[in-house]
Design an enzyme around this catalytic site. Structure first.
Site, short mmCIF file in Angstrom:
data_model
loop_
_atom_site.label_atom_id
_atom_site.label_comp_id
_atom_site.label_asym_id
_atom_site.label_seq_id
_atom_site.Cartn_x
_atom_site.Cartn_y
_atom_site.Cartn_z
N LEU A 150 0.81 -1.21 0.00
CA LEU A 150 0.00 0.00 0.00
C LEU A 150 0.85 1.26 0.00
O LEU A 150 1.92 1.33 0.60
CB LEU A 150 -0.92 0.00 1.21
CG LEU A 150 -1.87 -1.19 1.36
CD1 LEU A 150 -2.85 -0.95 2.50
CD2 LEU A 150 -2.61 -1.50 0.07
N HIS A 152 -3.59 4.27 -2.16
CA HIS A 152 -4.53 3.36 -1.51
C HIS A 152 -5.17 4.02 -0.28
O HIS A 152 -6.38 3.88 -0.04
CB HIS A 152 -3.81 2.08 -1.06
CG HIS A 152 -3.27 1.27 -2.18
ND1 HIS A 152 -1.91 1.10 -2.37
CD2 HIS A 152 -3.87 0.56 -3.17
CE1 HIS A 152 -1.71 0.33 -3.43
NE2 HIS A 152 -2.88 -0.01 -3.93
N GLY A 165 -9.18 3.58 -7.72
CA GLY A 165 -8.42 4.74 -8.14
C GLY A 165 -8.53 4.98 -9.63
O GLY A 165 -8.58 4.05 -10.43
N SER A 169 2.22 4.06 -7.57
CA SER A 169 1.96 2.68 -7.95
C SER A 169 2.86 1.78 -7.13
O SER A 169 4.01 2.15 -6.83
CB SER A 169 2.23 2.47 -9.45
OG SER A 169 2.23 1.09 -9.78
#
Length: 282
Positions: free
Chosen positions: A33, A37, A149, A187
């Site tokens: 994460l 997130h 997202g 990412s």
């Protein structure tokens, strides 16, 4: 915060929450994460009473030669981040819990057209895997809201379509992309990049912004802008997979009449695959 690993225990807990009149948000992740997130969790807390975060590294996302074995597994760190954000429940099932009969006997979900374009061309297995596991997780959790997202724009579109066409009573909510100060979209795979590559990767967003600027300057010559963008990406050291213009609502190819545009792209930086997009009205 509770960490739950079985479907039965999660369903029992969530039944109590529903009986108490609480609404539920769900965020599906594969772990590792980052702040993107956490933004989904915070958004979920703003629109519901109970926020559930799923952490499941789905093996069907990957085929031979992809990075399943080396994908970061950081459950303890992830749970600490989620607890600090105010998440109520973490659902962290095993592969056996989600696929008790194994992948070979798993019924699958397919979302035509949306799954076949862009990332679906070079990773034809990918969106069937997403559609299947998301359908399973939504059936397990039965949330009022499912948050995704916008960085994974095609995935968001696929999930919206499957919820709509399979009559799943969950509202899919898109949450804006979170970026580093240099513009790089956050990412989990950014962790594969060294410091110099992270700086190099920031050029991806700049190429997207430049293409957007050209369109807003009343140019609809998408093929010319695409060629210029691919040339720029190559010059910056990327290996482009695609750079495409689409209707942001349907993912049909953009035309002169398209008013809501999304530019989607995927590139390789060495062996790391990066995706990004930018959407706007013209």
């Amino acid at each position: 915060m509770d960490v739950i690993q079985t479907i039965n225990e999660l369903r029992t807990r969530l039944k109590r929450e529903r009986n108490s009149g609480n609404s539920i948000s769900f965020i599906s992740t594969m772990g590792a994460l980052h702040a993107g997130h956490i933004s989904l969790v915070l958004h979920g807390k703003g629109i519901s009473d109970i926020t559930v975060a799923g952490i499941f590294l789905n093996p069907s996302h990957f085929v031979e030669g992809e990075d399943y074995d080396k994908y970061p597994r950081t459950l303890e760190i992830d749970c600490s981040k989620l607890e600090a954000s105010g998440c109520d429940i973490v659902f962290a099932p095993s592969v056996k819990e989600i696929y008790p009969l194994g992948l070979s006997y798993q019924a699958t979900v397919e979302v035509p057209f949306l799954s076949e374009r862009f990332c679906g061309k070079t990773r034809p297995h990918f969106f069937n895997a997403i559609a299947t596991v998301v359908t399973k997780l939504l059936n397990i959790v039965q949330p009022d809201f499912a948050l995704f997202g916008e960085k994974d724009f095609q995935q968001l579109a696929v999930c919206r379509r499957l919820v709509e066409t399979l009559n799943i009573p969950t509202q899919v909510v898109g949450v804006p992309t979170v970026r580093d100060d240099n513009g790089l979209a956050l990412s989990s795979r950014n962790g594969y990049l060294n410091e110099a590559e992270i700086e190099q990767a920031s050029h991806l967003y700049q190429v997207l912004l430049n293409a957007k600027r050209k369109i807003l300057e009343h140019s609809s010559n998408y093929s010319e802008i695409e060629s210029e963008a691919i040339e720029a990406l190559t010059r910056f050291g990327f290996t482009p997979d695609y750079f495409s213009f689409a209707d942001a609502l349907t993912l049909e190819p953009a035309s002169d009449d398209t008013t809501n545009v999304v530019i989607l792209c995927a590139v390789y930086l060495d062996s790391v695959r990066l995706i990004d997009n930018i959407s706007f009205s013209k």
